[in-house]
Design a protein around this motif. Structure first.
Motif, PDB file in Angstrom:
ATOM      1  N   LEU A  46       0.836  -1.200   0.000  1.00 21.62           N
ATOM      2  CA  LEU A  46       0.000   0.000   0.000  1.00 21.62           C
ATOM      3  C   LEU A  46       0.873   1.253   0.000  1.00 21.62           C
ATOM      4  O   LEU A  46       1.876   1.333   0.721  1.00 21.62           O
ATOM      5  N   ASP A  47       0.483   2.234  -0.835  1.00 25.64           N
ATOM      6  CA  ASP A  47       1.182   3.530  -0.914  1.00 25.64           C
ATOM      7  C   ASP A  47       2.671   3.364  -1.199  1.00 25.64           C
ATOM      8  O   ASP A  47       3.521   4.063  -0.628  1.00 25.64           O
ATOM      9  N   SER A  48       3.004   2.424  -2.063  1.00 29.99           N
ATOM     10  CA  SER A  48       4.401   2.227  -2.439  1.00 29.99           C
ATOM     11  C   SER A  48       4.920   3.463  -3.182  1.00 29.99           C
ATOM     12  O   SER A  48       4.230   4.014  -4.045  1.00 29.99           O
ATOM     13  N   PRO A  49       6.138   3.914  -2.872  1.00 30.66           N
ATOM     14  CA  PRO A  49       6.682   5.104  -3.548  1.00 30.66           C
ATOM     15  C   PRO A  49       7.190   4.803  -4.970  1.00 30.66           C
ATOM     16  O   PRO A  49       7.561   5.715  -5.699  1.00 30.66           O
ATOM     17  N   SER A  50       7.225   3.538  -5.339  1.00 29.81           N
ATOM     18  CA  SER A  50       7.738   3.168  -6.650  1.00 29.81           C
ATOM     19  C   SER A  50       6.876   3.792  -7.751  1.00 29.81           C
ATOM     20  O   SER A  50       5.636   3.809  -7.658  1.00 29.81           O
ATOM     21  N   PRO A  51       7.524   4.330  -8.812  1.00 29.57           N
ATOM     22  CA  PRO A  51       6.742   4.913  -9.918  1.00 29.57           C
ATOM     23  C   PRO A  51       5.863   3.876 -10.611  1.00 29.57           C
ATOM     24  O   PRO A  51       4.844   4.228 -11.209  1.00 29.57           O
ATOM     25  N   PHE A  52       6.230   2.598 -10.540  1.00 25.65           N
ATOM     26  CA  PHE A  52       5.418   1.550 -11.155  1.00 25.65           C
ATOM     27  C   PHE A  52       4.099   1.343 -10.404  1.00 25.65           C
ATOM     28  O   PHE A  52       3.156   0.778 -10.949  1.00 25.65           O
ATOM     29  N   ALA A  53       4.073   1.788  -9.139  1.00 24.42           N
ATOM     30  CA  ALA A  53       2.874   1.584  -8.319  1.00 24.42           C
ATOM     31  C   ALA A  53       1.887   2.743  -8.422  1.00 24.42           C
ATOM     32  O   ALA A  53       0.790   2.670  -7.860  1.00 24.42           O
ATOM     33  N   ILE A  54       2.249   3.792  -9.149  1.00 29.45           N
ATOM     34  CA  ILE A  54       1.369   4.972  -9.248  1.00 29.45           C
ATOM     35  C   ILE A  54      -0.015   4.606  -9.795  1.00 29.45           C
ATOM     36  O   ILE A  54      -1.036   4.969  -9.191  1.00 29.45           O
ATOM     37  N   PRO A  55      -0.113   3.894 -10.937  1.00 33.83           N
ATOM     38  CA  PRO A  55      -1.461   3.566 -11.431  1.00 33.83           C
ATOM     39  C   PRO A  55      -2.215   2.624 -10.494  1.00 33.83           C
ATOM     40  O   PRO A  55      -3.442   2.707 -10.387  1.00 33.83           O
ATOM     41  N   ILE A  56      -1.483   1.733  -9.792  1.00 30.81           N
ATOM     42  CA  ILE A  56      -2.129   0.816  -8.851  1.00 30.81           C
ATOM     43  C   ILE A  56      -2.686   1.586  -7.665  1.00 30.81           C
ATOM     44  O   ILE A  56      -3.830   1.376  -7.240  1.00 30.81           O
ATOM     45  N   ASN A  57      -1.889   2.527  -7.126  1.00 30.24           N
ATOM     46  CA  ASN A  57      -2.361   3.342  -6.005  1.00 30.24           C
ATOM     47  C   ASN A  57      -3.558   4.200  -6.404  1.00 30.24           C
ATOM     48  O   ASN A  57      -4.504   4.375  -5.631  1.00 30.24           O
ATOM     49  N   PHE A  58      -3.527   4.711  -7.632  1.00 28.22           N
ATOM     50  CA  PHE A  58      -4.639   5.533  -8.135  1.00 28.22           C
ATOM     51  C   PHE A  58      -5.918   4.691  -8.200  1.00 28.22           C
ATOM     52  O   PHE A  58      -6.989   5.142  -7.770  1.00 28.22           O
ATOM     53  N   ALA A  59      -5.798   3.486  -8.723  1.00 26.84           N
ATOM     54  CA  ALA A  59      -6.964   2.605  -8.836  1.00 26.84           C
ATOM     55  C   ALA A  59      -7.491   2.206  -7.465  1.00 26.84           C
ATOM     56  O   ALA A  59      -8.703   2.154  -7.234  1.00 26.84           O
ATOM     57  N   ARG A  60      -6.587   1.926  -6.534  1.00 26.69           N
ATOM     58  CA  ARG A  60      -7.014   1.563  -5.177  1.00 26.69           C
ATOM     59  C   ARG A  60      -7.766   2.709  -4.489  1.00 26.69           C
ATOM     60  O   ARG A  60      -8.734   2.483  -3.763  1.00 26.69           O
ATOM     61  N   GLN A  61      -7.309   3.937  -4.728  1.00 25.03           N
ATOM     62  CA  GLN A  61      -7.947   5.084  -4.096  1.00 25.03           C
ATOM     63  C   GLN A  61      -9.383   5.257  -4.576  1.00 25.03           C
ATOM     64  O   GLN A  61     -10.249   5.689  -3.816  1.00 25.03           O
ATOM     65  N   HIS A  62      -9.630   4.930  -5.855  1.00 27.64           N
ATOM     66  CA  HIS A  62     -10.959   5.156  -6.416  1.00 27.64           C
ATOM     67  C   HIS A  62     -11.863   3.927  -6.356  1.00 27.64           C
ATOM     68  O   HIS A  62     -13.087   4.063  -6.345  1.00 27.64           O
ATOM     69  N   LEU A  63     -11.258   2.741  -6.345  1.00 26.56           N
ATOM     70  CA  LEU A  63     -12.063   1.512  -6.361  1.00 26.56           C
ATOM     71  C   LEU A  63     -12.007   0.740  -5.057  1.00 26.56           C
ATOM     72  O   LEU A  63     -12.841  -0.132  -4.817  1.00 26.56           O
ATOM     73  N   GLY A  64     -10.998   1.025  -4.242  1.00 24.50           N
ATOM     74  CA  GLY A  64     -10.795   0.243  -3.041  1.00 24.50           C
ATOM     75  C   GLY A  64      -9.990  -1.019  -3.347  1.00 24.50           C
ATOM     76  O   GLY A  64      -9.631  -1.283  -4.496  1.00 24.50           O
ATOM     77  N   THR A  65      -9.724  -1.800  -2.326  1.00 25.77           N
ATOM     78  CA  THR A  65      -8.902  -3.009  -2.512  1.00 25.77           C
ATOM     79  C   THR A  65      -9.731  -4.265  -2.756  1.00 25.77           C
ATOM     80  O   THR A  65      -9.214  -5.257  -3.272  1.00 25.77           O
ATOM     81  N   LYS A  66     -11.025  -4.242  -2.416  1.00 28.07           N
ATOM     82  CA  LYS A  66     -11.844  -5.452  -2.530  1.00 28.07           C
ATOM     83  C   LYS A  66     -11.969  -5.978  -3.965  1.00 28.07           C
ATOM     84  O   LYS A  66     -11.888  -7.193  -4.190  1.00 28.07           O
ATOM     85  N   PRO A  67     -12.195  -5.106  -4.962  1.00 25.16           N
ATOM     86  CA  PRO A  67     -12.303  -5.635  -6.332  1.00 25.16           C
ATOM     87  C   PRO A  67     -11.041  -6.360  -6.788  1.00 25.16           C
ATOM     88  O   PRO A  67     -11.121  -7.393  -7.484  1.00 25.16           O
ATOM     89  N   PHE A  68      -9.886  -5.856  -6.382  1.00 25.45           N
ATOM     90  CA  PHE A  68      -8.625  -6.491  -6.773  1.00 25.45           C
ATOM     91  C   PHE A  68      -8.434  -7.824  -6.051  1.00 25.45           C
ATOM     92  O   PHE A  68      -7.946  -8.794  -6.628  1.00 25.45           O
ATOM     93  N   ALA A  69      -8.821  -7.852  -4.771  1.00 19.05           N
ATOM     94  CA  ALA A  69      -8.721  -9.103  -4.012  1.00 19.05           C
ATOM     95  C   ALA A  69      -9.652 -10.155  -4.589  1.00 19.05           C
ATOM     96  O   ALA A  69      -9.271 -11.328  -4.739  1.00 19.05           O
TER      97      ALA A  69
END
Length: 216
Positions: free
Chosen positions: A128-151
């Motif tokens: 969660l909230d990884s500073p890696s630039p590769f995680a930017i789109p993942i963090n963006f999606a988590r903020q708007h969709l939450g973690t449940k859909p991915f799980a």
């Protein structure tokens, strides 16, 4: 809309009259006929069904409908499907051996699903909230969709691919794949899913048709 196969049913029935052994195999394996059959005649065919008239050794007759699954798309599908069904029936009845798959072939159709699955894995397991630039789109999606859909997507994929891998094990067992070839197919199915075992089934179907063509 007219059935493209039934329109030429008379010609196909006449052609198949020269292959009574094939019709008997259809009746016994696909039609589930257990009585001793003396002969079988094709009386009709459509995209969904083969109609047979079986004559038993005691002289009695019985109409048997053999389902064609999946249905034929058109007349051009008739010959390869009938050959594949013949080989399948003969294998099931112990008349010929199941084709052997000796090599692993990775299908190109698995590339796109593989990318999607990789993204699902990253979206579920990335910190969660990884500073890696590769995680930017993942963090963006988590903020708007939450973690449940991915799980849900991750665990649904895991369960589905485990079940598909078990099916692949049965295919490998039936078609006598060498240990490491089978390991490749099962491992690839565990990750990529349907495209792997579907490709293997297509190779089996092609091998069945080829084996029938060689003995004709």
């Amino acid at each position: 809309m007219a059935d493209p196969v039934s329109e030429k049913s008379a010609f196909l029935c006449m052609y198949m009259s020269n292959h009574p052994d094939t019709l008997v195999a259809y009746a016994k394996w696909f039609g589930k006929v257990n009585e001793p059959i003396a002969s079988a005649k094709m009386t009709g065919i459509s995209t969904k069904t083969i109609n047979l008239l079986c004559t038993f050794k005691d002289g009695s007759k019985k109409a048997v409908d053999v389902p064609i699954e999946p249905p034929l798309k058109g007349y051009d599908d008739v010959k390869p499907r009938l050959l594949e069904m013949k080989a399948h029936a003969q294998e099931g009845l112990g008349m010929i051996q199941a084709p052997r798959i000796d090599t692993f072939v990775f299908p190109r159709a698995a590339i796109r699903p593989g990318i999607f699955i990789t993204l699902c894995v990253l979206a579920h397991w990335a910190p969660l909230d990884s500073p890696s630039p590769f995680a930017i789109p993942i963090n963006f999606a988590r903020q708007h969709l939450g973690t449940k859909p991915f799980a849900f997507s991750f665990w649904f994929t895991v369960v589905a691919h485990v079940l598909e891998s078990l099916y692949t094990v049965s295919l490998c067992w039936k078609h006598s794949t060498p240990f490491f070839v089978g390991l490749q197919y099962v491992g690839a199915t565990l990750y990529f899913g349907l495209p792997i075992w579907s490709s293997m089934r297509k190779r089996v179907q092609a091998a069945r048709i080829d084996s029938v063509m060689k003995i004709q």
